[in-house]
Design an enzyme around this catalytic site. Structure first.
Site: not given
Ligand code: URA
Length: 446
Positions: A85, A164, A171, A186, A190
């Site tokens: 990621h 999320d 947010r 966040s 995932k």
């Molecule tokens: N990427 C994400 O998945 N969440 C965030 O809060 C910032 C970047």
């Protein structure tokens, strides 16, 4: 003791208290099912942003978000499943090259990616620039393809970490995005829901990243790795430079085109992109158990490109997901990809390129149609630009700095913005190394 109400939790946070994991879980569950309204959660988000979260609260938030939806179990598929990621950058097309490289070396890659966010691009939008490519596979098809091909790349489904999705949108409109515990929870909620065994993180630092300073990027890397390890996943973070765009292409199809070239081993002028990609691939192959160490993994990754195995794996994945594979063989054949203009160096703006502001380039690409300014915007898959001059290279007046692809009218504004993103100097500067640090459970290894 009676269960605290949402307002009790807001007040406790506002006054600098720490919440128990049970309180955080109850609040997130109630927000996800709609029983706590946006206005109360907004107050909670801002109180947390201002007062901070400790490690236990961050882990509890991640757990609550992770269990708000389905947590996939891929144990029935052989191999150590590893994903990567990135915290987001400009021209960051690494996943498009990395995933097939790692899969071609024998490590299964289940990848669930996101769309462009702000000035940064998203892997999902890039994949969808291949005509007919499907990113909305069912979970059953996702698992089946991973079993058969060792690679699958899809978008987040409604079942994965729904908290999320809701929280991110809130947010975004309450000024509470740039808070490391929220960003970490966040991302990790995932990733942990994907069914992976190990994770490699590319934490970007610089003008084109969400973390502008190395200190912030370090803290984010440490937080992400700590969460991964607490959840029993081997996790490695590389901190990489994101000051100028990565590679030369910015925009969905332009980046796909560049990635196809890299997978075909046409990497001249793309040394920064390949340095990051191979370093991350080395880590994934090491965590995936097919390389003795990251350096050996890096070599295996480079070999899979040279042999054509990585490109073949990519073609097989695109075919399996319904995409038009003829554009991979002959990228020039993709319709609607004629350039509309170039940006040239001028007498005042020429010399050695000292810096290219990745944030400004990313925002210009968004305005050209490559990204979204509001959630409902449609992305133009072929919009974007290709830089002909990167940091350390010389540009004489009249030489092209960039080629633009757009269907918008105000081309002169884009040309000006791109020229203004460049800074020149009369003496050459060396391209600094891309890797700024490596962090694991054992600490930093510079
Ligand atoms: N990427 C994400 O998945 N969440 C965030 O809060 C910032 C970047």
């Amino acid at each position: 003791m009676p269960t605290p109400s949402p307002v009790d939790l807001i007040i406790s946070k506002r006054d600098g208290g720490s919440l128990s994991p049970e309180d955080i879980t109850a609040l997130i569950d109630a927000y996800t099912d709609g029983s706590v309204p946006d206005y109360q959660l907004s107050a909670f988000l801002m109180a947390s942003f201002l007062q901070g979260f400790n490690e236990e609260e961050t882990a509890a938030l991640t757990r609550a978000m992770l269990h708000s939806g389905t947590v996939l179990d891929l144990k029935h598929i052989d191999g150590i499943k590893v994903d990567k990621h990135s915290t987001g950058g400009v021209g960051d097309k690494v996943s498009l090259i990395l995933a097939p490289v790692v899969a071609a070396c024998g490590v299964p890659v289940p990848m669930i990616s996101g769309r462009g966010l702000g000035h940064t691009g998203g892997t999902l939008d890039k994949l969808e620039s291949i005509p007919n490519f499907r990113t909305d596979l069912s979970i059953a098809t996702y698992e089946q393809q991973l079993k058969e091909l060792g690679i699958v790349m899809i978008g987040q489904t409604a079942e994965i970490a729904p908290a999320d999705r809701k929280l991110y949108a809130l947010r975004d409109v309450t000024g509470t995005v740039e808070f490391i515990p929220f960003i970490a929870a966040s991302i990790m909620s995932k990733k942990l829901a994907e069914g992976i065994d190990a994770l490699v993180l590319d934490v970007k630092s610089g003008a084109g990243a969400f973390m502008k300073s190395e200190d912030q990027a370090r803290t984010l890397a440490e937080t992400l790795v700590s969460i991964g390890e607490q959840f029993g996943k081997d996790t490695v973070a590389l901190m990489t430079r994101m000051d100028e765009p990565l590679g030369r292409a910015v925009g969905n199809w332009p980046e796909m085109h560049e990635s196809i070239a890299c997978l075909k081993n046409e990497t001249e002028g793309l040394e920064d992109l390949m340095e990051v990609t191979l370093a991350l691939a080395g880590e994934m192959l090491y965590l995936g158990g097919v390389a003795e160490n990251p350096a050996e993994g890096k070599q295996q990754a480079a070999d899979s490109i040279a042999s054509g195995a990585a490109f073949d794996t990519f073609v097989a994945m695109v075919g399996a997901q319904g995409g038009d594979t003829s554009v991979l063989q002959m990228p020039e054949s993709r319709p609607d990809t004629d350039p509309v203009a170039t940006v040239e160096a001028t007498a005042e703006a020429s010399g050695y390129v000292e810096a290219i502001n990745a944030y400004d380039i990313g925002m210009t690409a968004v305005r050209m149609g490559a990204g979204r300014r509001v959630k409902e915007d449609k992305v133009d898959p072929t919009a974007g630009l290709v830089l002909h001059k990167k940091v350390g290279e010389k540009a004489e007046a009249g030489e092209p700095l960039a080629t633009l692809y757009t269907r918008k009218n105000n081309v002169a504004t884009f040309q000006k913005a791109i020229l203004n993103s460049y800074q020149f100097s009369s003496s050459p500067s060396q391209r600094p190394p891309m890797l700024l640090g490596r962090y694991t459970a054992a600490g930093w290894d510079e």
